[in-house]
Scaffold this motif. Structure first.
Motif, PDB file in Angstrom:
ATOM      1  N   SER A 230       0.909  -1.171   0.198  1.00  0.00           N
ATOM      2  CA  SER A 230      -0.181  -0.066  -0.119  1.00  0.00           C
ATOM      3  C   SER A 230       0.975   1.410  -0.169  1.00  0.00           C
ATOM      4  O   SER A 230       1.559   1.292   0.956  1.00  0.00           O
ATOM      5  CB  SER A 230      -0.878   0.034   1.327  1.00  0.00           C
ATOM      6  N   GLU A 233       4.482   1.120   0.926  1.00  0.00           N
ATOM      7  CA  GLU A 233       5.248   0.319   1.661  1.00  0.00           C
ATOM      8  C   GLU A 233       4.172  -1.283   1.605  1.00  0.00           C
ATOM      9  O   GLU A 233       3.533  -1.487   1.446  1.00  0.00           O
ATOM     10  CB  GLU A 233       4.609   1.045   3.104  1.00  0.00           C
ATOM     11  N   VAL A 235       3.236  -3.589   3.856  1.00  0.00           N
ATOM     12  CA  VAL A 235       2.198  -3.810   5.094  1.00  0.00           C
ATOM     13  C   VAL A 235       2.463  -4.698   6.071  1.00  0.00           C
ATOM     14  O   VAL A 235       1.890  -5.169   6.780  1.00  0.00           O
ATOM     15  CB  VAL A 235       1.224  -2.757   5.048  1.00  0.00           C
ATOM     16  N   GLU A 236       1.975  -6.084   4.871  1.00  0.00           N
ATOM     17  CA  GLU A 236       1.871  -6.907   5.483  1.00  0.00           C
ATOM     18  C   GLU A 236       2.541  -8.086   4.734  1.00  0.00           C
ATOM     19  O   GLU A 236       2.342  -8.341   3.341  1.00  0.00           O
ATOM     20  CB  GLU A 236       0.275  -7.255   6.017  1.00  0.00           C
ATOM     21  N   PRO A 247      -5.799 -11.816   8.147  1.00  0.00           N
ATOM     22  CA  PRO A 247      -5.504 -10.450   8.181  1.00  0.00           C
ATOM     23  C   PRO A 247      -5.381  -9.919   9.035  1.00  0.00           C
ATOM     24  O   PRO A 247      -5.970 -10.046  10.036  1.00  0.00           O
ATOM     25  CB  PRO A 247      -5.696 -10.380   6.442  1.00  0.00           C
ATOM     26  N   LYS A 248      -4.529  -9.448   9.390  1.00  0.00           N
ATOM     27  CA  LYS A 248      -3.748  -8.346  10.211  1.00  0.00           C
ATOM     28  C   LYS A 248      -3.533  -7.147  10.473  1.00  0.00           C
ATOM     29  O   LYS A 248      -4.443  -6.031  11.073  1.00  0.00           O
ATOM     30  CB  LYS A 248      -2.378  -9.391  11.004  1.00  0.00           C
ATOM     31  N   HIS A 249      -3.500  -6.412   8.915  1.00  0.00           N
ATOM     32  CA  HIS A 249      -3.151  -5.467   8.724  1.00  0.00           C
ATOM     33  C   HIS A 249      -4.725  -4.787   8.497  1.00  0.00           C
ATOM     34  O   HIS A 249      -5.150  -5.260   7.291  1.00  0.00           O
ATOM     35  CB  HIS A 249      -2.338  -4.942   7.812  1.00  0.00           C
ATOM     36  N   PRO A 250      -5.191  -3.001   8.975  1.00  0.00           N
ATOM     37  CA  PRO A 250      -6.532  -2.512   8.340  1.00  0.00           C
ATOM     38  C   PRO A 250      -6.338  -2.713   6.996  1.00  0.00           C
ATOM     39  O   PRO A 250      -7.639  -2.473   6.032  1.00  0.00           O
ATOM     40  CB  PRO A 250      -6.283  -1.234   8.857  1.00  0.00           C
ATOM     41  N   TYR A 251      -5.039  -2.087   5.853  1.00  0.00           N
ATOM     42  CA  TYR A 251      -5.555  -2.301   4.919  1.00  0.00           C
ATOM     43  C   TYR A 251      -5.600  -3.679   4.141  1.00  0.00           C
ATOM     44  O   TYR A 251      -6.462  -3.791   3.418  1.00  0.00           O
ATOM     45  CB  TYR A 251      -4.082  -1.920   4.400  1.00  0.00           C
ATOM     46  N   THR A 252      -5.576  -4.266   4.846  1.00  0.00           N
ATOM     47  CA  THR A 252      -5.407  -5.925   4.086  1.00  0.00           C
ATOM     48  C   THR A 252      -6.639  -6.515   4.143  1.00  0.00           C
ATOM     49  O   THR A 252      -7.463  -6.937   3.612  1.00  0.00           O
ATOM     50  CB  THR A 252      -4.822  -7.403   4.689  1.00  0.00           C
ATOM     51  N   LYS A 253      -7.193  -6.117   5.025  1.00  0.00           N
ATOM     52  CA  LYS A 253      -8.605  -6.649   6.139  1.00  0.00           C
ATOM     53  C   LYS A 253      -9.727  -5.812   4.831  1.00  0.00           C
ATOM     54  O   LYS A 253     -10.537  -6.420   4.400  1.00  0.00           O
ATOM     55  CB  LYS A 253      -9.137  -6.166   6.924  1.00  0.00           C
TER      56      LYS A 253
END
Length: 283
Positions: A230, A233, A235-236, A247-253
């Motif tokens: 994202s 970067e 992010v996960e 999924p852990k990261h808010p963007y991944t979710k």
């Protein structure tokens, strides 16, 4: 002892300089912001993210097309810095790229045979008779026929053209293929055929893939590891199973929630059964 990754990136940075104009000052845009990754032999790393996230920029760096602005790229443990020295034929043969558009990646004025033999002409001293033999054999490997050797790109469908692009990428026996959205321009039924082909070729040649895609259904089918990008970067990162299950990261979710994911396990099972049946056949 831990195996040496086929490809590894450490703190990869990519900057683009945007010239100024009458209304704005010159500026530097950072497309990649210190990305780390490593891919082991025979595995597939999928890079996912929205348009403009930097995934294709990273793919071009890994494929030795663009030099990163910072960080270190290693191929088979060997540092590669094309800012200082262009890679020779030996290094070029290790890494090949398959692009998104099967219509734009082939020279319309070249016959398919010449398209496939060209990497051998440029990078090797293989004699002409053997070049043709290798090209015809590779056509068969990707599901085409030797008689296609003398035809032009416009005589093939999109799926067939992408098979030809894959065949061309394999002519130098690379260890790493970088695939930038290789099935996104194809119909769904053709996508499945090309993905099955890539899976078969990976098994046969022990290939390592870096696979760029925005389609999570495709990623879920083909990837071993997934890296989510994202705004330049990572992010996960994690295994396919881990990321899709939790999924852990808010963007991944948010990315997963916004994208419909079809059930590809049935496709995976069919491919596994087909491979098992082929292996069970007497030689």
């Amino acid at each position: 002892m831990t195996a040496i990754p086929v490809v590894e990136g450490r703190a990869i940075v990519q900057d683009y300089h945007v010239p100024g104009s009458m209304f704005s000052a010159a500026k530097v845009v950072r497309a990649l912001k210190g990305i780390d990754f490593a891919v082991q032999k025979g595995k597939t790393l999928a890079i996912v993210g929205e348009s403009g996230s930097g995934k294709s920029t990273l793919a071009r760096v890994i494929a030795l097309i663009d030099a990163p602005s910072g960080g270190e790229l290693r191929i088979d443990g060997q540092p590669v810095d094309i800012r200082r020295q262009r890679p020779g034929p030996a290094m070029r043969s290790k890494v090949q790229m398959v692009f998104q558009n099967p219509y734009g990646s082939l020279n319309p004025r070249q016959k398919i045979g010449d398209v496939l033999m060209e990497p051998l002409v440029i990078n090797t001293d293989v004699p002409a008779s053997e070049r043709r033999e290798r090209a015809e054999a590779m056509l068969k490997k990707v599901g085409l026929q030797p008689e296609h050797f003398n035809r032009y790109p416009h005589m093939f469908s999109g799926g067939q053209r992408q098979r030809i692009a894959i065949a061309r990428a394999l002519m130098l026996n690379p260890s790493l293929l970088v695939l930038d959205e290789p099935v996104s321009a194809l119909d769904l039924s053709v996508q499945a055929q090309v993905l099955n082909l890539l899976a078969d070729l990976q098994d046969e040649f022990d290939l390592t893939y870096v696979f760029v895609s925005h389609d999570l259904s495709v990623v879920r089918y083909i990837a071993d590891e997934v890296m989510v990008i994202s705004k330049g970067e990572a992010v996960e990162q994690g295994s396919r199973e881990e990321l899709f299950a939790d999924p852990k990261h808010p963007y991944t979710k948010s990315l997963f929630a916004a994208t419909p994911v079809t059930d590809v396990e049935a496709i995976r099972a069919r491919v596994a059964r087909r491979k098992a049946a082929r292996q069970a056949q007497p030689a």
